[in-house]
Structure formats: C-alpha cells, structure tokens
Design an enzyme around this catalytic site. Sequence first.
Site, PDB file in Angstrom:
ATOM      1  N   ASP A   1       0.854  -1.182   0.000  1.00 21.36           N
ATOM      2  CA  ASP A   1       0.000   0.000   0.000  1.00 21.36           C
ATOM      3  C   ASP A   1       0.891   1.232   0.000  1.00 21.36           C
ATOM      4  O   ASP A   1       1.861   1.298   0.742  1.00 21.36           O
ATOM      5  CB  ASP A   1      -0.871  -0.013   1.273  1.00 21.36           C
ATOM      6  CG  ASP A   1      -2.291   0.410   1.010  1.00 21.36           C
ATOM      7  OD1 ASP A   1      -2.473   1.555   0.549  1.00 21.36           O
ATOM      8  OD2 ASP A   1      -3.213  -0.387   1.259  1.00 21.36           O
TER       9      ASP A   1
ATOM     10  N   ASP B   1      -3.358   4.648  -2.344  1.00 24.71           N
ATOM     11  CA  ASP B   1      -4.474   5.150  -1.550  1.00 24.71           C
ATOM     12  C   ASP B   1      -4.980   6.487  -2.104  1.00 24.71           C
ATOM     13  O   ASP B   1      -4.186   7.359  -2.458  1.00 24.71           O
ATOM     14  CB  ASP B   1      -3.951   5.356  -0.111  1.00 24.71           C
ATOM     15  CG  ASP B   1      -5.045   5.540   0.911  1.00 24.71           C
ATOM     16  OD1 ASP B   1      -5.827   4.599   1.096  1.00 24.71           O
ATOM     17  OD2 ASP B   1      -5.103   6.624   1.527  1.00 24.71           O
TER      18      ASP B   1
ATOM     19  N   GLU C   1      -6.782   3.704  -5.984  1.00 27.91           N
ATOM     20  CA  GLU C   1      -8.100   3.741  -5.333  1.00 27.91           C
ATOM     21  C   GLU C   1      -8.861   4.959  -5.840  1.00 27.91           C
ATOM     22  O   GLU C   1      -8.511   6.099  -5.528  1.00 27.91           O
ATOM     23  CB  GLU C   1      -7.933   3.827  -3.803  1.00 27.91           C
ATOM     24  CG  GLU C   1      -9.266   3.682  -3.097  1.00 27.91           C
ATOM     25  CD  GLU C   1      -9.266   4.155  -1.654  1.00 27.91           C
ATOM     26  OE1 GLU C   1     -10.160   3.756  -0.912  1.00 27.91           O
ATOM     27  OE2 GLU C   1      -8.371   4.942  -1.262  1.00 27.91           O
TER      28      GLU C   1
ATOM     29  N   HIS D   1     -11.473  -3.378   2.975  1.00 29.15           N
ATOM     30  CA  HIS D   1     -11.495  -3.043   4.401  1.00 29.15           C
ATOM     31  C   HIS D   1     -12.327  -1.795   4.716  1.00 29.15           C
ATOM     32  O   HIS D   1     -12.388  -1.389   5.875  1.00 29.15           O
ATOM     33  CB  HIS D   1     -10.055  -2.855   4.876  1.00 29.15           C
ATOM     34  CG  HIS D   1      -9.387  -1.695   4.188  1.00 29.15           C
ATOM     35  ND1 HIS D   1      -9.094  -1.710   2.834  1.00 29.15           N
ATOM     36  CD2 HIS D   1      -8.987  -0.483   4.639  1.00 29.15           C
ATOM     37  CE1 HIS D   1      -8.544  -0.560   2.504  1.00 29.15           C
ATOM     38  NE2 HIS D   1      -8.465   0.200   3.578  1.00 29.15           N
ATOM     39  N   ASP D   2     -12.905  -1.173   3.698  1.00 32.66           N
ATOM     40  CA  ASP D   2     -13.737   0.011   3.908  1.00 32.66           C
ATOM     41  C   ASP D   2     -15.212  -0.258   3.635  1.00 32.66           C
ATOM     42  O   ASP D   2     -16.031   0.659   3.726  1.00 32.66           O
ATOM     43  CB  ASP D   2     -13.293   1.151   2.967  1.00 32.66           C
ATOM     44  CG  ASP D   2     -11.871   1.607   3.217  1.00 32.66           C
ATOM     45  OD1 ASP D   2     -11.431   1.586   4.386  1.00 32.66           O
ATOM     46  OD2 ASP D   2     -11.193   1.989   2.240  1.00 32.66           O
TER      47      ASP D   2
HETATM   48  C1  GLC Z   1      -8.465   4.897   1.887  1.00 32.13           C
HETATM   49  C2  GLC Z   1      -8.322   3.663   2.735  1.00 32.13           C
HETATM   50  C3  GLC Z   1      -9.042   3.887   4.030  1.00 32.13           C
HETATM   51  C4  GLC Z   1      -8.407   5.055   4.738  1.00 32.13           C
HETATM   52  C5  GLC Z   1      -8.384   6.287   3.844  1.00 32.13           C
HETATM   53  C6  GLC Z   1      -7.442   7.313   4.365  1.00 32.13           C
HETATM   54  O1  GLC Z   1      -9.780   5.130   1.515  1.00 32.13           O
HETATM   55  O2  GLC Z   1      -8.799   2.559   2.038  1.00 32.13           O
HETATM   56  O3  GLC Z   1      -9.020   2.753   4.846  1.00 32.13           O
HETATM   57  O4  GLC Z   1      -9.095   5.341   5.917  1.00 32.13           O
HETATM   58  O5  GLC Z   1      -7.935   5.995   2.544  1.00 32.13           O
HETATM   59  O6  GLC Z   1      -6.122   6.894   4.199  1.00 32.13           O
END
Ligand code: GLC
Length: 549
Positions: A100, A202, A264, A326-327
């Site tokens: 990541d 991210d 993402e 995970h979100d």
């Molecule tokens: C992304 C991650 C999430 C995190 C956010 C801030 O969306 O997937 O888990 O809280 O970024 O880094």
Amino acid sequence: MSRAYAWWQREIIYQIYPRSFQDSNGDGVGDLRGILSRVDYLTSLNVGAIWLSPIYPSPMHDFGYDVADYCAIDPRFGTMADFNELLVEIHRRGMRLIVDLVPNHTSDEHPWFVESRRDGDNAKSDWYIWRDPAPGGGLPNNWLSHFGGPAWTFDERRGQYYMHQFARQQPELNHRNPEVFEALLEVMRFWLDRGVDGFRVDVISLLLKDPLFRDEPPNPAWDGVRQYASLRHIHTGNLPEVHGLIRRMRALLDSRDARMMVGEVYLPNAELMRFYGGPEAPECHLPFNFQLISTPWQAGEVRAKVDAYEAALPPGAWPNWVLGNHDQHRLATRVGLAQARVATMLLLTLRGTPTCYYGDEIGLRDVALPPECWRDPVAINQPQIAHLLGRDPERTPMQWDSSANAGFAAAGVLPWLPVAGDHRTVNVAAESADPQSILSFFRALTALRRTEPALSVGAYRSIDAGTDDVFAYLRSDGGRCLLVALNFADEQTKPVLPEWLGRRGELVLSTRNGRSPTVGLDRLELAANEGILVRLPVADAGTRRRLSP
Ligand code: GLC
C-alpha cells in the site's frame, strides 16, 4: 492464444488486512510472521498477487493509513527482515506482492510534519497544506473531512490551520510542491528496489486540491445523513492536474520490469477511465472498479453496470472488479449468505482482474460490535451513523479453526477486534474438509480460472436470459467458450437463452451440488441462488461469429 498478458491481468489479487490475518506474537494484532505462517494457505487459493494494507510505522489512528515512516516496518507487524522473508516466500511460490502506498497524507507524527509545524519558515514549512484563519477568524473555507467535521485543524504554534480530509492526525501533503512529490517517488524507488511488484495507491484521485481554496458548493442530492456528503467535492478531489502526477508515477514503474499500480478511485465511469491515461501517457494499470459494491443486487442492475463499464473502457485498458475491501461491509452481509457464491462466481468470471478481500472466500460476515469495541475513527467520530459507516465490522480476525480465538491468536490473547461468533463452523479448517463449503467452491473456481484462458483473458459479452432474475454472459477465447448463468433470485427460474447457443453444454461448475454433467440449454432450470458455468461446443462458423465481441 498467443497474446501475452501481464501477471496483473491474468491473476487474482488477494487483499490482506495485516492486523486481522494472523497474530504470531500474542499481542492480539496480526503481523508479518503470522502471514508467513499462512503462505501455503494463500497458494491453496490459487491467487497470484497479495496486496498488504499498510505495514509501516504508525500511531494507528487510522490503522496504518496514518504513516509515520514510509520506509520501515511497524514493530507491531515485525521487522524489515520479516518483510524480506515474506517477499521471498511469496515469490518462491510464484506469487507477487503489492504494497500500500499512502501518498496523500502522512501521520502527524511523521518527521516531515513535525518539522513543518514547527514554524512558518523551515525547510518543510510548505510540505503540507497550511492556511491562515479566515479574515474574521475561523476556518479557512468550508471543506469537510470524510471522517466527520471540518477538513481543517488549528495549530497553535503556527497560528494556522492544516488540512486533512481524513482524521486530524492525517495532515495532507502539498503535492504542488515539487520536492514533496519527488520525496514520494523516492519512497516508491525504495520499495521497488526491495523487490515489490506493485503498489495499491491510496486515494490517488485526491492528491491535489484547488490552489484558490474555494468553498465547495452544496450537494442538492444530499440525504441529510452523512455530513461529508452535504457538499460536492469539486475542489478537493479529481482535479485535472492530478493526472500529471500519476503519469510520473507510472513512468517510474515502467522503468522497472513487470511492476504495476492499482489506484483507489471511487468515481463514475467517465471520470474513472481517465485514470488509465492514454497510450502515449499511461497512468494506472488498474484504477479500482468499485461499482459492483454499490449496485443493487439484482441481475438487471448488475448486467447494466458490467456492460456500461465494458463499453466505457478505453482501447487497451484492462478491466478489474472488486466486491469487498477493508472500507466496505462484507460481501456475505451485503448480498446475503445464499447469494455469496453467485457473487463469487461473478467476480471470478467477469473479464478482468478480480480483487478478493481476505475472509470473503470463507463467507465471513460483518460482526456487529458494541460501542466499547469500536476502533475505527469513522465510527468513533460519528456515533449516530456508526452502524452505517463504521468499518470495524468488516475487519474482524480471520477464522482459521474452531478454537477459542479461531486460530487467529493463541488462546487467552485478546484480539484487537472480537472474533465472530460463527467461527466454530465458519473457518478454514472446517471448510477445507467440506467439499460443499464456499471455500471449496472458491478453490475449484480459482483453479479453473488458472487453467482456462477463456475465463482469465477471454472476450466477454452478455446475453439475454429472458428473465429479470438471471444475468448470463459468455467468455470465449479462440475456439473455447463458456456460458455463465447466475440466478440472483431466491427461487427457481427458467431462463430462455438464445437458440444460437445450441441445445446442450457440459457442466463445468455449479454453486450447488447434484447437477447432471450435461446441461440442456433449451430447457434450462436454475435452482434458487444457483450460478453455473457451462462449456459450449462451438461448432459452426456462424456461432463463432456471434461469440466474437
Ligand atoms: C483509503 C483507505 C481507508 C483510509 C483512507 C485514508 O480510503 O482505504 O481505509 O481510511 O484511505 O487513508
């Protein structure tokens, strides 16, 4: 076929949330040695790439997405030696490792921020997004945080506000400062030199914000629930200039062999596709395609989304599909246990790279947690909507066996999040021994995907199935053709397929047992919640023509 495909096109990506996979040292938090002890399990899933959520030193306000050092390992997860060993073992088994990368923000404990906040006149004073209070005092503008409240926190020492779209402990880097972006490229080089195969980047679409810091307009479609959604985020995300930065990241990856990045991006098709870049200036190998997560679980809706996405892909762009991370609430909770296999069949048979979230392969569900167990700042900051947005329920420990802590941690250890109550039956050991479990189904399907190019790289086209309950499509490669027919309904159905498919096919796999090996396509019946994979004889040239996209 003789076309050459890259590993990130052919293989399945499997996401591990390291805190929750396997604890090896009795602190209730998963770690790298824990993952190492489970590498053979990963092999048994026939997945080709492992994505690790952040493992870097962090105060863990956002569980590793608040990074205090980009080039080290948090002691809770292990050491750099553990990381190297894991990388070797993953590579030795023919798999790849994706780490990541969190370029948008650091932890407020990162030395860069510690220096930046010291005063307005240090070497890193402009590395973060600092603003004076508004003329009459107060917030610089109306920008909001995803995690609730304003996107600004006042810093007494500098007498200024710093910006954060997530927790206040996650100050945003100023990527308009070339030194900052160069430092990020340096971080990428560090991990590439160590041999990682790629990055999951991210919030890649948020890297730049409006240089004029204009207020964001209200969102007329706001439902009044989540404060963040009350504005249209036209000045804090998806700015056109961000593509220039992504192209530079891509150029760095292209200077090495066989590396990739997956970004993402939660955006609709038209904007999402821009994150592929163009043939002359490529960007993400894969911008995550999350649309199936938010699509109502209905055959027609899903077909429409898949076809629209396929149609919107620019030439040469490789598709990808995601059903959990995970979100997001767990797949088996969103679609229900009965549909989880249908969803798995969909994910693993659509054209493009699938990403699977740890535990979905055994049917893990959200674990409802009382407030004293909440760890996620999203829930803690917004208790009134925690049941909707809190992310702890989908992050509970992996369930390996029926022992007290499900094999995630030794007996007597208190895991960082509670283990689900269903772990005595829903676990890897029990499901491995049961040929009818969702895990056995997952393994059968992933094994098939490995050996069947029509599934991994073949062409896709959807077909009418004569009922609203069924989504049917073909995957074909050369002379090989597979029909996928998925019954989204909780009752038996009789799809009516086009005659040109022929009258019979050979069953390759069903989500349930007991189907006969020959499938009559002219009088097909699907049981409630059944999905089937059928090999079609591709006899004549006319049929072949119809099958080609
Ligand atoms: C992304 C991650 C999430 C995190 C956010 C801030 O969306 O997937 O888990 O809280 O970024 O880094």
